[in-house]
Design a protein around this motif. Structure first.
Motif, PDB file in Angstrom:
ATOM      1  N   PRO A  25      34.759  47.378  42.808  1.00 57.76           N
ATOM      2  CA  PRO A  25      34.580  48.741  42.286  1.00 57.76           C
ATOM      3  C   PRO A  25      35.513  48.985  41.107  1.00 57.76           C
ATOM      4  CG  PRO A  25      35.780  48.771  44.370  1.00 57.76           C
ATOM      5  CD  PRO A  25      35.335  47.371  44.163  1.00 57.76           C
ATOM      6  N   GLU A  26      35.219  49.995  40.347  1.00 59.76           N
ATOM      7  CA  GLU A  26      35.986  50.299  39.144  1.00 59.76           C
ATOM      8  C   GLU A  26      37.467  50.461  39.444  1.00 59.76           C
ATOM      9  OE1 GLU A  26      38.298  52.774  36.610  1.00 59.76           O
ATOM     10  OE2 GLU A  26      37.450  53.494  38.509  1.00 59.76           O
ATOM     11  N   TRP A  27      37.789  51.152  40.544  1.00 59.57           N
ATOM     12  CA  TRP A  27      39.196  51.427  40.849  1.00 59.57           C
ATOM     13  C   TRP A  27      39.968  50.145  41.172  1.00 59.57           C
ATOM     14  CZ3 TRP A  27      40.936  49.829  45.529  1.00 59.57           C
ATOM     15  CH2 TRP A  27      40.012  49.716  46.589  1.00 59.57           C
ATOM     16  N   ALA A  28      39.288  49.163  41.795  1.00 54.04           N
ATOM     17  CA  ALA A  28      39.964  47.917  42.144  1.00 54.04           C
ATOM     18  C   ALA A  28      40.388  47.155  40.889  1.00 54.04           C
ATOM     19  CB  ALA A  28      39.055  47.063  43.015  1.00 54.04           C
ATOM     20  N   ALA A  29      39.525  47.158  39.881  1.00 55.05           N
ATOM     21  CA  ALA A  29      39.861  46.515  38.610  1.00 55.05           C
ATOM     22  C   ALA A  29      40.926  47.315  37.862  1.00 55.05           C
ATOM     23  CB  ALA A  29      38.608  46.361  37.758  1.00 55.05           C
ATOM     24  N   ARG A  30      40.794  48.631  37.884  1.00 59.98           N
ATOM     25  CA  ARG A  30      41.752  49.468  37.154  1.00 59.98           C
ATOM     26  C   ARG A  30      43.159  49.320  37.701  1.00 59.98           C
ATOM     27  NH1 ARG A  30      42.729  54.578  38.524  1.00 59.98           N
ATOM     28  NH2 ARG A  30      40.630  54.836  39.422  1.00 59.98           N
ATOM     29  N   LEU A  31      43.287  49.199  39.019  1.00 60.34           N
ATOM     30  CA  LEU A  31      44.621  49.037  39.603  1.00 60.34           C
ATOM     31  C   LEU A  31      45.304  47.775  39.105  1.00 60.34           C
ATOM     32  CD1 LEU A  31      44.069  50.167  43.307  1.00 60.34           C
ATOM     33  CD2 LEU A  31      45.576  51.254  41.623  1.00 60.34           C
ATOM     34  N   LEU A  32      44.534  46.736  38.807  1.00 53.23           N
ATOM     35  CA  LEU A  32      45.130  45.526  38.261  1.00 53.23           C
ATOM     36  C   LEU A  32      45.746  45.785  36.898  1.00 53.23           C
ATOM     37  CD1 LEU A  32      42.430  42.861  39.241  1.00 53.23           C
ATOM     38  CD2 LEU A  32      44.653  43.225  40.327  1.00 53.23           C
ATOM     39  N   THR A  33      45.124  46.614  36.102  1.00 51.92           N
ATOM     40  CA  THR A  33      45.697  46.949  34.785  1.00 51.92           C
ATOM     41  C   THR A  33      46.952  47.790  34.935  1.00 51.92           C
ATOM     42  OG1 THR A  33      44.452  49.023  34.459  1.00 51.92           O
ATOM     43  CG2 THR A  33      43.357  46.962  33.832  1.00 51.92           C
ATOM     44  N   THR A  56      35.668  36.622  41.328  1.00 56.61           N
ATOM     45  CA  THR A  56      37.046  36.319  40.935  1.00 56.61           C
ATOM     46  C   THR A  56      37.174  36.215  39.415  1.00 56.61           C
ATOM     47  OG1 THR A  56      36.670  33.933  41.240  1.00 56.61           O
ATOM     48  CG2 THR A  56      37.555  35.162  43.116  1.00 56.61           C
ATOM     49  N   ALA A  57      36.148  35.695  38.756  1.00 57.69           N
ATOM     50  CA  ALA A  57      36.183  35.618  37.288  1.00 57.69           C
ATOM     51  C   ALA A  57      36.235  37.010  36.678  1.00 57.69           C
ATOM     52  CB  ALA A  57      34.963  34.847  36.780  1.00 57.69           C
ATOM     53  N   GLU A  58      35.482  37.929  37.283  1.00 60.49           N
ATOM     54  CA  GLU A  58      35.495  39.317  36.801  1.00 60.49           C
ATOM     55  C   GLU A  58      36.883  39.935  36.957  1.00 60.49           C
ATOM     56  OE1 GLU A  58      33.531  43.661  37.993  1.00 60.49           O
ATOM     57  OE2 GLU A  58      32.928  41.837  39.054  1.00 60.49           O
ATOM     58  N   LEU A  59      37.505  39.706  38.098  1.00 61.62           N
ATOM     59  CA  LEU A  59      38.842  40.247  38.323  1.00 61.62           C
ATOM     60  C   LEU A  59      39.846  39.619  37.361  1.00 61.62           C
ATOM     61  CD1 LEU A  59      38.881  40.288  42.236  1.00 61.62           C
ATOM     62  CD2 LEU A  59      38.763  42.278  40.717  1.00 61.62           C
ATOM     63  N   ARG A  60      39.651  38.339  37.081  1.00 60.93           N
ATOM     64  CA  ARG A  60      40.618  37.657  36.230  1.00 60.93           C
ATOM     65  C   ARG A  60      40.453  38.019  34.755  1.00 60.93           C
ATOM     66  NH1 ARG A  60      40.828  33.639  39.358  1.00 60.93           N
ATOM     67  NH2 ARG A  60      42.562  34.586  40.472  1.00 60.93           N
ATOM     68  N   THR A  61      39.302  38.547  34.379  1.00 60.54           N
ATOM     69  CA  THR A  61      39.169  39.041  33.006  1.00 60.54           C
ATOM     70  C   THR A  61      39.998  40.303  32.811  1.00 60.54           C
ATOM     71  OG1 THR A  61      37.195  40.347  33.546  1.00 60.54           O
ATOM     72  CG2 THR A  61      36.843  38.111  32.726  1.00 60.54           C
ATOM     73  N   VAL A  62      40.258  41.010  33.911  1.00 60.88           N
ATOM     74  CA  VAL A  62      41.096  42.212  33.838  1.00 60.88           C
ATOM     75  C   VAL A  62      42.557  41.814  33.680  1.00 60.88           C
ATOM     76  CG1 VAL A  62      41.802  44.319  35.032  1.00 60.88           C
ATOM     77  CG2 VAL A  62      39.455  43.480  35.244  1.00 60.88           C
ATOM     78  N   ARG A  63      42.983  40.854  34.507  1.00 62.74           N
ATOM     79  CA  ARG A  63      44.344  40.325  34.368  1.00 62.74           C
ATOM     80  C   ARG A  63      44.372  38.889  34.871  1.00 62.74           C
ATOM     81  NH1 ARG A  63      47.850  43.130  37.625  1.00 62.74           N
ATOM     82  NH2 ARG A  63      48.608  41.295  38.707  1.00 62.74           N
ATOM     83  N   ARG A  64      44.704  37.979  34.009  1.00 62.10           N
ATOM     84  CA  ARG A  64      44.575  36.554  34.305  1.00 62.10           C
ATOM     85  C   ARG A  64      45.397  36.123  35.510  1.00 62.10           C
ATOM     86  NH1 ARG A  64      42.898  31.846  32.257  1.00 62.10           N
ATOM     87  NH2 ARG A  64      44.156  29.989  32.597  1.00 62.10           N
ATOM     88  N   ASP A  65      46.606  36.689  35.665  1.00 57.11           N
ATOM     89  CA  ASP A  65      47.485  36.214  36.738  1.00 57.11           C
ATOM     90  C   ASP A  65      47.374  37.047  38.016  1.00 57.11           C
ATOM     91  OD1 ASP A  65      48.711  38.543  35.901  1.00 57.11           O
ATOM     92  OD2 ASP A  65      50.742  37.705  35.906  1.00 57.11           O
ATOM     93  N   ALA A  66      46.325  37.832  38.145  1.00 54.37           N
ATOM     94  CA  ALA A  66      46.144  38.585  39.396  1.00 54.37           C
ATOM     95  C   ALA A  66      46.000  37.603  40.560  1.00 54.37           C
ATOM     96  CB  ALA A  66      44.894  39.452  39.298  1.00 54.37           C
ATOM     97  N   LEU A  67      46.707  37.884  41.644  1.00 56.69           N
ATOM     98  CA  LEU A  67      46.579  37.058  42.841  1.00 56.69           C
ATOM     99  C   LEU A  67      45.250  37.367  43.527  1.00 56.69           C
ATOM    100  CD1 LEU A  67      50.186  37.414  44.297  1.00 56.69           C
ATOM    101  CD2 LEU A  67      49.149  35.294  43.447  1.00 56.69           C
TER     102      LEU A  67
END
Length: 485
Positions: A25-33, A56-67
């Motif tokens: 969801p949008e909020w999950a990606a935004r929290l990474l930023t 996982t690729a989508e999440l990593r486009t937000v921040r590469r080093d996200a766990l």
């Protein structure tokens, strides 16, 4: 009252969140930023490996080093294969074979699968020494009841997993294997002195540190001699004094899910649990599986409030954030995951099968699967022999609602194979099997943690040391019930 954005970002850097569904969801990606350390994936996030790779690729486009973390232990605890059961046997089976090279290879294969799906952090292996036959939450997740055996396989598992470039997390410190309660549901107590802990429960964690594990997970258990009245997750003496000071661990200390009652009830809430865990020496906080934006904001706000009112020092929060960043940095190192044979897990499961008695005259049986519950750690994952049978009839029954006479009548002249998990724990299951064995040709397949109970009169007792897809196939093959055997 407005929250200091710098402190909020620092707080978020110590949190592993989660979200529902197969797309973020949008909020999950935004929290990474905004600084969130990362997310844990659960079965609800997994449809198939290709879908997980896209997620996982989508999440990593937000921040590469996200766990991107997951509970993938093989055996009974699998998220990647929650729809079918794991193609790998779990720790109890590997400990039974007692070939550290095999354990290393299986964990390297698990790591390779995870790396291919973009997952960088495995909340495994379980290195608890399972000394309680009735342990409701560890059991087959453990390599065994012998500390030295667990030491050997903990080391091999960590080496294998991290060779694939996936960070390992040895759990559950200081040892959950002697409990007879589930920390998801209550706060278990291990009434053992420090001498016993050092001899029985702690050696695998010392070995994990020596093997270079990137993380160690805390247990929501009370050990009065060490933790006092609260859980280890909130104990400064346990996390800072023992793990950091005595054992010299320099990696990330990770909490078990703070939504679990062993933590949340003891603290008065998930936010309060987060503050107590950080103050004790934890670095990365698993919030849990049922997470939304409101809960993450609540936990972050409580951490900020804890710094403001003195429950948590700023330096401790900064230290936790730095250790979590170091863990994330480790996962970004180049790695070449080892290649493995697709049948590795099935071959390993075959080596673990143990047969007592004779399998002669058990052809074309009626297979009776005893329905059983599951722990919250396992979740609802398919198990048993049915996917592997060559047309053999199987029925699934509740032991307390079934009569031996009815099963014997249904079987007729056919032998009966009873399949169960942790069968010794249920009086109704034991009574059903013993009554059947007194009048019929019966074999028992135990797919949970085995105990000393053996039903009088049973022709054979087959132990698989786990209920994964691989374990089920191995049992069916041993009984001669598969088309390929």
């Amino acid at each position: 009252m407005a929250i200091d954005p710098g402190l909020r970002r620092l707080a978020l850097r110590t949190l592993l969140a989660a979200f529902p569904g197969t797309k973020a969801p949008e909020w999950a990606a935004r929290l990474l930023t905004e600084g969130l350390a990362g997310h844990t994936l659960f079965g609800t996030n997994v449809a198939d490996p290709a879908q997980v790779g896209l997620l996982t690729a989508e999440l990593r486009t937000v921040r590469r080093d996200a766990l991107i973390a997951i509970d993938e232990e093989g055996g009974d605890v699998t998220r990647m294969a929650h729809r079918t059961g794991s193609p790998y046997p779990g720790n109890a089976a590997l400990g039974t074979v007692d070939d550290p090279d095999l354990t290393r290879s299986v964990y390297a294969a698990i790591g390779t699968d995870l790396a291919a799906a973009g997952i960088t952090f495995d909340l495994a292996p379980t290195v608890d020494v399972n000394t309680a036959d009735d342990n409701p939450v560890i059991g087959t997740r453990s390599f065994g009841a012998d500390p030295l055996l667990v030491v050997r396989h903990a080391t091999a598992a960590i080496e294998g997993l991290q060779a694939a470039g996936v960070a390992a997390c040895a759990k559950h410190f200081p040892g959950h294997g002697a409990t007879t309660a589930d920390s998801h549901l209550e706060l278990p107590t291990v009434d053992a002195g420090l001498t016993l802990l050092r001899h029985r429960d702690l050696p695998p964690f010392a070995a994990a540190v020596a093997a270079g594990t990137q993380a160690i997970m805390t247990a929501h258990i009370r050990v009065p001699a060490l933790t006092g009245t609260g859980p280890a997750t909130f104990s400064h003496a346990t996390l800072t004094g023992l793990l950091r000071g005595e054992y010299g661990f320099r990696g990330a200390v990770v909490t078990d899910a703070l939504e679990m009652k062993g933590a949340a009830l003891a603290a008065g809430g998930t936010g309060e649990a987060a503050v107590l865990a950080l103050a004790a020496g934890a670095d990365l906080l698993c919030i849990g599986a049922r997470v939304n934006l409101e809960l993450v904001d609540l936990v972050a706000a409580e951490i900020v409030a804890g710094v403001g009112d003195g429950r948590l020092t700023l330096s401790r929060l900064e230290d936790a954030a730095e250790r979590t960043a170091a863990l994330a940095g480790w996962t970004q190192r180049p790695a070449t995951p080892p290649r493995h044979d697709a049948g590795l897990g099935y071959a390993a499961a075959r080596r673990a099968v143990r047969v007592e008695g004779s399998l002669v005259e058990l052809g074309a049986p009626l297979v009776v699967q005893l329905e059983s519950g599951h722990s919250m750690a396992e979740g609802r994952v398919p198990w048993g022999l049915k996917p592997h049978l060559d047309g053999t009839e199987q029925v699934s029954v509740v032991a307390a609602d079934t009569s031996a006479e009815a099963l014997a009548e249904r079987a007729g002249s056919r032998p009966i194979v009873v399949v169960g998990r942790h069968t010794h724990r249920a009086q109704a299951a034991r009574a059903l099997i013993e009554t059947l064995a007194a009048r019929h040709t019966v074999a028992v397949v135990e797919m949970g943690w085995p105990a000393s109970w053996r039903p009088i009169g049973a022709r054979a007792f087959v132990t698989t040391y786990g209920a994964s897809h691989a374990n089920g196939r191995a049992a069916a093959e041993a009984l001669g019930l598969t088309a390929t055997s």
